[in-house]
Design a protein around this motif. Structure first.
Motif, short mmCIF file in Angstrom:
data_model
loop_
_atom_site.label_atom_id
_atom_site.label_comp_id
_atom_site.label_asym_id
_atom_site.label_seq_id
_atom_site.Cartn_x
_atom_site.Cartn_y
_atom_site.Cartn_z
N ALA A 62 61.88 -25.24 37.20
CA ALA A 62 63.12 -25.94 37.61
C ALA A 62 63.86 -26.52 36.40
CB ALA A 62 62.77 -27.05 38.61
N ASP A 63 63.09 -26.94 35.40
CA ASP A 63 63.74 -27.54 34.23
C ASP A 63 64.11 -26.50 33.16
OD1 ASP A 63 61.28 -26.84 33.31
OD2 ASP A 63 60.61 -28.88 32.85
N GLY A 64 63.87 -25.25 33.47
CA GLY A 64 64.24 -24.19 32.53
C GLY A 64 63.29 -24.06 31.36
N LYS A 65 62.25 -24.87 31.36
CA LYS A 65 61.31 -24.83 30.24
C LYS A 65 60.03 -24.10 30.64
CE LYS A 65 62.74 -29.06 27.92
NZ LYS A 65 62.30 -30.38 27.46
N ALA A 66 59.33 -23.66 29.58
CA ALA A 66 58.01 -23.07 29.80
C ALA A 66 56.99 -24.19 29.87
CB ALA A 66 57.66 -22.11 28.68
N ARG A 67 55.81 -23.84 30.35
CA ARG A 67 54.72 -24.81 30.37
C ARG A 67 53.59 -24.30 29.49
NH1 ARG A 67 58.17 -26.97 32.41
NH2 ARG A 67 58.36 -28.05 34.42
N LEU A 68 53.15 -25.17 28.57
CA LEU A 68 51.84 -24.94 27.97
C LEU A 68 50.84 -25.54 28.95
CD1 LEU A 68 52.47 -25.77 24.22
CD2 LEU A 68 52.39 -23.55 25.33
N VAL A 69 49.81 -24.83 29.28
CA VAL A 69 48.87 -25.29 30.30
C VAL A 69 47.56 -25.67 29.63
CG1 VAL A 69 47.66 -24.66 32.43
CG2 VAL A 69 49.95 -23.73 31.97
N PRO A 70 47.18 -26.91 29.74
CA PRO A 70 45.91 -27.31 29.14
C PRO A 70 44.76 -26.60 29.85
CG PRO A 70 47.17 -29.22 29.94
CD PRO A 70 47.84 -28.00 30.46
N VAL A 71 43.97 -25.92 29.09
CA VAL A 71 42.86 -25.19 29.69
C VAL A 71 41.59 -25.47 28.89
CG1 VAL A 71 44.14 -23.33 30.81
CG2 VAL A 71 43.57 -23.12 28.40
N ALA A 72 40.48 -25.54 29.57
CA ALA A 72 39.19 -25.77 28.92
C ALA A 72 38.24 -24.66 29.30
CB ALA A 72 38.62 -27.12 29.36
N TRP A 73 37.46 -24.26 28.31
CA TRP A 73 36.48 -23.22 28.60
C TRP A 73 35.54 -23.66 29.71
CZ3 TRP A 73 31.11 -23.79 28.08
CH2 TRP A 73 30.37 -22.63 28.34
N ARG A 74 35.26 -22.76 30.63
CA ARG A 74 34.13 -22.97 31.53
C ARG A 74 33.44 -21.63 31.72
NH1 ARG A 74 38.70 -22.96 34.78
NH2 ARG A 74 38.48 -21.52 36.53
N PRO A 75 32.15 -21.69 31.86
CA PRO A 75 31.41 -20.43 31.89
C PRO A 75 31.61 -19.71 33.22
CG PRO A 75 29.94 -22.27 32.33
CD PRO A 75 31.29 -22.87 32.02
N PRO A 76 31.24 -18.47 33.26
CA PRO A 76 31.28 -17.75 34.54
C PRO A 76 30.47 -18.52 35.59
CG PRO A 76 30.77 -16.23 32.76
CD PRO A 76 30.75 -17.61 32.17
N VAL A 77 30.83 -18.35 36.83
CA VAL A 77 30.21 -19.13 37.90
C VAL A 77 28.72 -18.81 38.02
CG1 VAL A 77 30.16 -19.51 40.39
CG2 VAL A 77 32.35 -19.47 39.17
N ALA A 78 28.40 -17.53 38.04
CA ALA A 78 26.99 -17.16 38.18
C ALA A 78 26.28 -17.40 36.86
CB ALA A 78 26.88 -15.72 38.60
N LYS A 79 25.11 -17.99 36.94
CA LYS A 79 24.36 -18.31 35.72
C LYS A 79 23.16 -17.38 35.58
CE LYS A 79 26.87 -22.03 34.86
NZ LYS A 79 28.00 -21.65 35.76
N VAL A 80 22.99 -16.87 34.39
CA VAL A 80 21.78 -16.07 34.17
C VAL A 80 20.58 -17.00 34.11
CG1 VAL A 80 22.91 -14.16 32.97
CG2 VAL A 80 22.12 -16.13 31.67
N GLY A 81 19.46 -16.51 34.52
CA GLY A 81 18.24 -17.30 34.55
C GLY A 81 17.06 -16.37 34.73
N PRO A 82 15.91 -16.91 34.97
CA PRO A 82 14.72 -16.06 35.06
C PRO A 82 14.82 -15.00 36.16
CG PRO A 82 14.11 -18.38 34.92
CD PRO A 82 15.60 -18.33 35.08
N ARG A 83 15.43 -15.35 37.28
CA ARG A 83 15.47 -14.37 38.37
C ARG A 83 16.49 -13.28 38.10
NH1 ARG A 83 16.50 -17.00 43.88
NH2 ARG A 83 16.04 -14.93 44.67
N TYR A 84 17.63 -13.68 37.54
CA TYR A 84 18.70 -12.71 37.27
C TYR A 84 19.09 -12.84 35.80
CZ TYR A 84 18.76 -12.60 42.32
OH TYR A 84 18.38 -12.47 43.63
#
Lengths: 410, 903
Positions: free
Chosen positions: B564-586
């Motif tokens: 609406a303001d004609g400007k772009a947005r820089l979007v603050p983003v933080a790393w987060r790992p994939p949802v599924a976690k590797v572990g002994p079973r997988y």
């Protein structure tokens, strides 16, 4: 001065000895060759084409008069040797005595005639030499009927030859499949079908009761009562070593003339080879070991160290129109594993028998390419586990070069 | 059937006419020249005038002519398994949808559509759902493809707009490929990149956990941990800031810089697993090259952090002002021929139409008035994963699936398959009944296919091109728009769907975009709203926008954005790992993706023997040390287990993947390899912003399949394979099949006769019962018709020789080997010219070839589409390495060994 060498018998083994001696030591021996048949050495294996008419006698002669003449061999063909004095080193023949320094007995074998009633009737023939062949040829009028007793190699060859000459032929075989010593029942069945396709009747489990006929053979009567009318009967049930001459002369014999690995009998100066000998309890009927014996004997006579070692017996045979190969031990049983190939439409059957990862036997019917290699593997007794899947395709199909194990690019 | 005759085919005597169209496959959108042979066949060449490809085609495009046969086609409507006519079928569809809406409300129905649809089809589908069925439950397989890019671009730009053009690949000094195996997935763009590199020494960086064909010759390869892209680009942003490389002037056109930078500086680069010197090298390349194009694709999008990854990339371009300029900006490349068209028409559950917003009441009102409907939904509908959950739990009771195969391609595919199976009423429109999804349909509607249908598509750089019909519509097939419009009419909306042609639909669509333009939206093609039929038919490729004020070009260099303001947005983003976690079973992270010569669920590419020959079965790339730990040997089969399901795939042992990671292709289906439906093991985890599934980061256990037997078969006819694993592919004269099972059938002859459908054929059999091996050949009237090899281990034969059956000499067949005078060509490397690996290796060795170009001169390999050139280079390296190590090579190499094993 040349040693005097007498050879009794001019079969293929004797012929080969002569070749070795006259080539390797041309002037060492003064050779006299006796043969009961009125001719020298010919290729007995090729009698079948003579019987069928594809070849003439002349074409299967391996040693003709000229051959002997050029090598200075004295031929006394058609003359039987009656006795041997091993002390005096003299041979008594129909036309007089001959002395020797060394003597080779190559008296071969005689066909076995089943002693059923009527077996002496005219028209009952053996199939062993050229004379037998000639007798069959003269009896073989188109439309005439022949019964061949014996479904081994020789019997089937006789049957094929007679059939080729237009006779109606029935093969009687005592066992439940043809050539049971070389083939298993499945290969035997294929062979039977192939015989029948050629117009030869085959009766299995056929025990002959008698040969019926007044003045000559007219029918073969089986134990089950069946009667097969015929004009001639050919006996092809096996051979017996001819060793009476040796036995009479006091030379040690068992089932045949006993020889050692240098083809020596127990009598000094007397040697024997071929179908008339027994070595380590074994008799010999195929040409390959006979040729080995001929080489060993020639070496013995010329002072070259050599010894006869029986090889694994393999049969690579051609029963007119059918390729067969058989080697080693092909009986099944515990601990034995089989690789079987069947191509019914091409009429090919192959069976390999393995034991503890080694090839111990093989039967091949219909396509014998690669058979020599299999034979070699049996003889070598080496582990073939890694070749199992492709063993049947021969030596060119071995190794993993160029094979892929999945449908992926590397 | 209605009994309508097949349309008469063109008379052979007629002069051949060549027509311009666009390729059926990926989002590059290459122009093709189509010349029908008059007998149903088609000659396909690249269109030298099309701006996307300038005459180039990839292996898949080159083989399009092999895929137009009718043998596999659905030619009449089918209701409950019985062929019927259109009247019955469409009335049933209209009635059931109307009844379901009346009884359970509009959100009890859903359309699941596809990037295969032409824009006109897509427009009608969207209009029917949102305007007249009254539901926003229309989503598309593009959700699996680039929803994260849509979300990221909308967050950053206020619009879903690709700012760049393909020409930027030629003008860039630095090209960064992020999560893109462009060499295999967008081969024509990759050829443009390579040509540019040759001309101007463009530098290439590849960011990918896996070494792909695109890494061949890259200046820098960053094999980062899966899903850690945000941390990498946050570090880049922070370092550019600290190095003073940001564009303060351009930043005035943006909001959110401070928070974004703070967040970026807060991230820890160590999660990427990259060496510090490589990270610094990457930052240096970025800093030192103003003209940088960041190309990103599914490695970015198919992630639970996909939108954040997109924004992390866009943040860097915005903060440096490197956007919308020649050779400078972010370039998303899409996977489907009309993924972009679908986005433009609003064919996603969270969009309206023509970049208008569902949540905006003014936009809704404008569209409602334009369409003449009562209302449009105010809230987004269900996105793909949620949509099939709703199908599964019974909230959605009537489903219409068009040109896509969710029973295979959705994550948790077994559950999706069961959901569809359990749905009250399922309609599937497709060109074939032989798909996992079509087999579940109550009503099957036969659609016209590529080459038969007419309309427009938009490629990844906003170029709208025509697809044109050159083949007659076979049987009773109809275009999708016609099916959708007829259902609309039969549901009572006669005027709204009274279309006579696709040109008419396009005009309406272009007119609607003019309304969007008046709202200030960028997607405005109202300049095309006046096209008459002739003008539409003649429409050359054109890049949107096409309006009174502007045509084509790049976006955003002027700092004008669409918030609406004609400007772009820089979007603050933080790393987060994939949802599924590797572990002994997988313990393994599963990556999925495309291969060079297949496309999607193979309904089209699997028809081409040339394309099948490259990688003719599904596979699992696994690191040599992992394979050794698991006792997985060369060509063994692997079992993958995840919390969702199981798949069985052939091991492809290679250090192209890192330890702890495995890769599997996404293409195989119940039709081609039912045990290898990889999405059966993929978790239905989505990006919270975009709803796009995390298809590249599931966790799995890997074990060796304890198969009792392995089989390989070639058959002149189709095969019904047996076994717990099988994979089927076409050959020039029939089919090839890989198989394996936990227990061998009691009698191989019986099993083989059943498999091949050869009750009576003559057979020859080689059997080693003790070892568990067998080889069988079948003949009919003396002609070889099928052969089967069974072995206790992976079957070792010369496959690429045997698949030439029936031209293989009968006598040598069962030995599995080529006779000396007919050498095995090896696996096809160059699909365009059908050149096998052994042929290439022999030529390299015997003719002393030293370069990819020399191979091309000698064998043609690599001289058309070029997508095999990285593989040709690898073969050259292999021979050179061997020659150096063993001056006299005693035997030829085992060509199927993985590289590290061969060395």
């Amino acid at each position: 001065m040349a040693e005097r060498l007498i050879i009794v018998g001019a079969g293929m083994a004797a012929g080969r000895v002569l070749e070795h001696l006259t080539e390797e030591a041309p002037d060492r021996f003064e050779i006299t060759l006796f043969n009961a048949e009125p001719r020298g050495t010919y290729n007995r294996i090729m009698l079948s084409p003579v019987l069928s008419g594809e070849k003439t006698y002349e074409q299967i002669v391996t040693h003709d008069a000229d051959w002997y003449a050029r090598r200075g061999v004295t031929c006394r063909f058609g003359e039987r040797v009656l006795s041997i004095d091993t002390q005096a080193r003299v041979v008594e023949a129909e036309h007089g005595q001959v002395s020797y320094d060394r003597l080779i007995l190559a008296t071969g074998s005689a066909p076995f005639i089943v002693p059923v009633p009527g077996h002496r009737l005219p028209g009952v023939l053996a199939y062993r030499d050229l004379d037998d062949t000639d007798r069959m040829i003269s009896a073989a009028r188109p439309g005439a009927r022949a019964v061949v007793i014996g479904g081994g190699l020789l019997g089937l060859e006789a049957a094929a030859g007679l059939r080729a000459r237009g006779m109606a032929v029935t093969v009687l075989h005592l066992m439940d499949h043809l050539m049971e010593r070389q083939l298993d029942p499945e290969a035997g069945a294929l062979l039977k079908e192939d015989q029948e396709r050629k117009g030869i009747d085959v009766i299995l489990d056929a025990a002959t009761e008698e040969i019926a006929g007044k003045t000559r053979a007219e029918a073969v009567v089986l134990k089950d009562g069946r009667e097969i009318p015929c004009d001639i009967v050919v006996m092809a049930v096996g051979i017996r070593p001819s060793f009476q001459l040796a036995q009479t002369a006091g030379i040690a014999c068992g089932r045949a003339i006993t020889v050692d690995a240098q083809m020596r009998t127990q009598v000094p100066g007397v040697y024997a080879l071929g179908e008339c000998v027994e070595f380590n309890g074994a008799l010999f009927g195929l040409v390959a070991p006979l040729y080995d014996q001929a080489r060993v004997l020639a070496h013995e006579l010329t002072g070259v160290a050599d010894a006869f070692v029986p090889r694994e017996l393999a049969t690579k045979l051609k029963v007119t129109g059918c390729d067969l190969f058989s080697a080693g031990d092909f009986t099944g049983g515990d601990g034995r594993e089989e690789i079987v190939f069947r191509d019914p439409s091409a009429r090919i059957y192959k069976r390999l028998v393995l034991e503890r990862g080694r090839l111990i036997g093989a039967i091949i019917y219909g396509d014998v390419t690669g058979a020599n290699w299999l034979h070699q593997l049996i003889q070598e007794g080496r582990d073939v586990s890694t070749m199992r899947e492709t063993l049947i395709f021969g030596p060119d199909a071995q190794g993993t070069d160029g094979l892929s194990r999945s449908s992926l690019a590397a | 059937m209605d009994g309508a005759p097949l349309p008469a085919l063109a008379d052979d005597a007629e002069p051949r006419v060549t027509v311009k169209s666009t390729c059926a496959y990926c989002g590059v959108g290459c122009g093709v020249l189509l010349t029908p042979d008059g007998k149903g066949g088609l000659e396909v060449r690249g269109d030298p005038d099309h701006p996307a490809n300038r005459g180039r085609l990839c292996s898949k495009g080159s083989a399009l002519g092999e895929t137009v046969g009718l043998a596999h086609r659905l030619l009449a409507p089918v209701v409950n398994g019985r062929a019927t006519g259109w009247d019955d079928a469409l009335q049933l569809v209209a009635d059931r949808f109307r009844e379901t809406i009346a009884e359970h409300g509009p959100d009890a129905v859903a359309l699941y559509v596809s990037g295969q649809l032409l824009t006109e089809d897509y427009y009608v589908a969207n209009k029917l759902a949102k305007g007249f069925m009254g539901t926003a439950n229309i989503d598309t397989n593009s959700r699996l493809c680039m929803a994260s890019t849509v979300a990221g671009q909308r967050r950053a730009f206020g619009t879903d707009t690709v700012p760049q053009t393909y020409e930027d690949l030629e003008e860039a000094d630095l090209i960064v490929l992020v999560g893109s195996n462009m060499a295999w997935c967008h081969p024509v763009l990759y050829q443009r990149v390579l040509a540019a590199r040759a001309a101007r020494r463009t530098k290439i960086v590849v960011v990918d956990p896996r070494r792909t064909a695109s890494c061949d010759g890259a200046d820098l390869r960053l094999a980062l941990e899966p899903g850690s892209d945000v941390a990498l680009f946050n570090r880049l942003l922070a370092d550019l800031y600290e190095g003073g490389a940001l564009d303060a002037t351009f930043l005035r056109h943006t909001e959110g810089f401070d928070e974004t930078l703070a967040q970026a500086m807060n991230d820890d680069i160590s999660v990427t697993g990259l060496a510090e010197e490589d990270v610094q090298a990457f930052v240096r390349l970025w800093r030192d090259n103003e003209k940088v194009v960041t190309v990103f694709s599914q490695g970015v999008n198919q992630s639970s952090a996909g939108s954040d990854k997109v924004n992390a990339i866009l943040n860097c371009h915005l903060a440096t002002g490197r956007i919308g300029k020649p050779g400078c900006g972010p370039l998303s490349v899409t996977g489907q021929p009309n993924a972009m068209g679908g986005r433009e028409v609003g064919g996603l559950a969270n969009m309206l139409a023509c970049h208008l917003d569902l949540e905006n009441a003014d936009h809704r009102a404008a569209v409602r008035d334009f369409w003449g409907c009562d209302r449009v939904p105010e809230a987004p509908g269900l996105k793909a994963v949620d949509m099939f959950r709703a199908v599964g739990d019974g909230r959605i009771k009537a489903l219409w699936v068009i040109h896509t195969n969710p029973a295979v391609s959705m994550p948790d595919a077994d559950a999706v398959r069961e959901a569809i199976r359990g749905c009250d009423f399922v309609v599937v429109s497709d060109v074939t009944a032989a798909t996992d999804t079509a087999r579940l349909a109550d009503v099957l509607l036969p659609a016209t296919a590529w080459g038969e249908k007419s309309g427009t598509v938009t490629n990844s750089d906003r170029t709208i091109s025509r697809q044109r019909a050159v083949l007659p519509a076979p049987g009773l097939t109809r275009p999708d728009w016609a099916q959708l419009a007829e259902v609309g009419r039969r549901m009572g909306f006669k005027n709204a769907f009274d279309y006579a042609s696709e040109a008419e639909i396009f005009r309406e669509y272009a007119a609607l975009s003019g309304i969007a333009g008046r709202f200030g939206k960028d997607f405005d093609i109202s300049g095309l709203a006046g096209l008459d039929r002739a003008g539409y038919d003649a429409l050359p490729p054109v890049r949107w926008p096409v309006s009174a004020t502007r045509t084509g070009g790049r976006f955003f260099a002027d700092g004008q954005f669409y918030h609406a303001d004609g400007k772009a947005r820089l979007v603050p983003v933080a790393w987060r790992p994939p949802v599924a976690k590797v572990g002994p079973r997988y313990p393994f992270r599963l990556n999925t993706g495309r291969i060079r010569d297949q496309w999607h669920t193979m309904t089209r590419t699997a028809l081409s023997p040339r394309l099948a020959a490259h990688l003719a079965e599904p596979f699992l790339e696994i690191h040599p040390e992992d394979a050794a730990d698991l006792g997985i040997g060369l060509a063994d089969l692997c079992v993958l287990d995840s919390p969702q399901g199981r798949a069985i795939l052939r091991a492809r042992i290679t250090d192209d993947v890192l330890r702890g990671q495995v890769f599997a292709p996404m293409h195989w289906t119940g039709e081609t390899a039912p045990a290898a439906r990889i999405d059966a093991v993929v978790a239905p985890v989505v990006d919270p912003v975009s709803g796009q599934p995390e298809s590249k980061a599931s966790v799995v256990k890997v074990s060796r399949m304890q198969a009792a037997w392995y089989g390989f078969a070639v058959s002149a006819r189709n095969v019904t394979p047996t076994g717990d694993y099988w994979a089927r592919a076409v050959t020039k004269a029939g089919h090839r099949v890989e198989m394996a099972g936990y227990a061998a059938p009691p009698n191989w002859e019986t099993a083989a006769r059943e498999m091949f459908g050869l009750a009576q054929a003559e057979v020859s059999i080689l059997e080693d019962r003790a070892a568990g091996s067998a080889r069988l050949a079948f003949r009919e009237a003396g002609r070889l018709v099928a052969v089967l090899f069974v072995s206790p281990g992976p079957v070792a034969v010369m496959r690429d020789y045997l698949v030439q059956m029936p031209e293989v000499p009968d006598l040598t067949l069962l030995s599995g080997r080529a006779p000396a005078d007919r050498p095995d060509p090896g696996v096809v490397v160059c699909a365009c010219f059908d050149v096998g690996m052994n042929t290439i290796l022999r030529a390299i060795e015997s003719d002393g070839l030293v370069s990819v170009d020399e191979i091309g001169k000698a064998l043609q390999a690599g001289t058309n589409c070029g997508s095999c050139r990285p593989e040709l280079a690898a073969l050259l390296t292999r021979v050179q390495t061997q020659t150096e190590q063993t001056p006299v090579r005693p035997t030829s190499p085992n060509l199927t060994q993985p590289k590290e094993a061969a060395e």
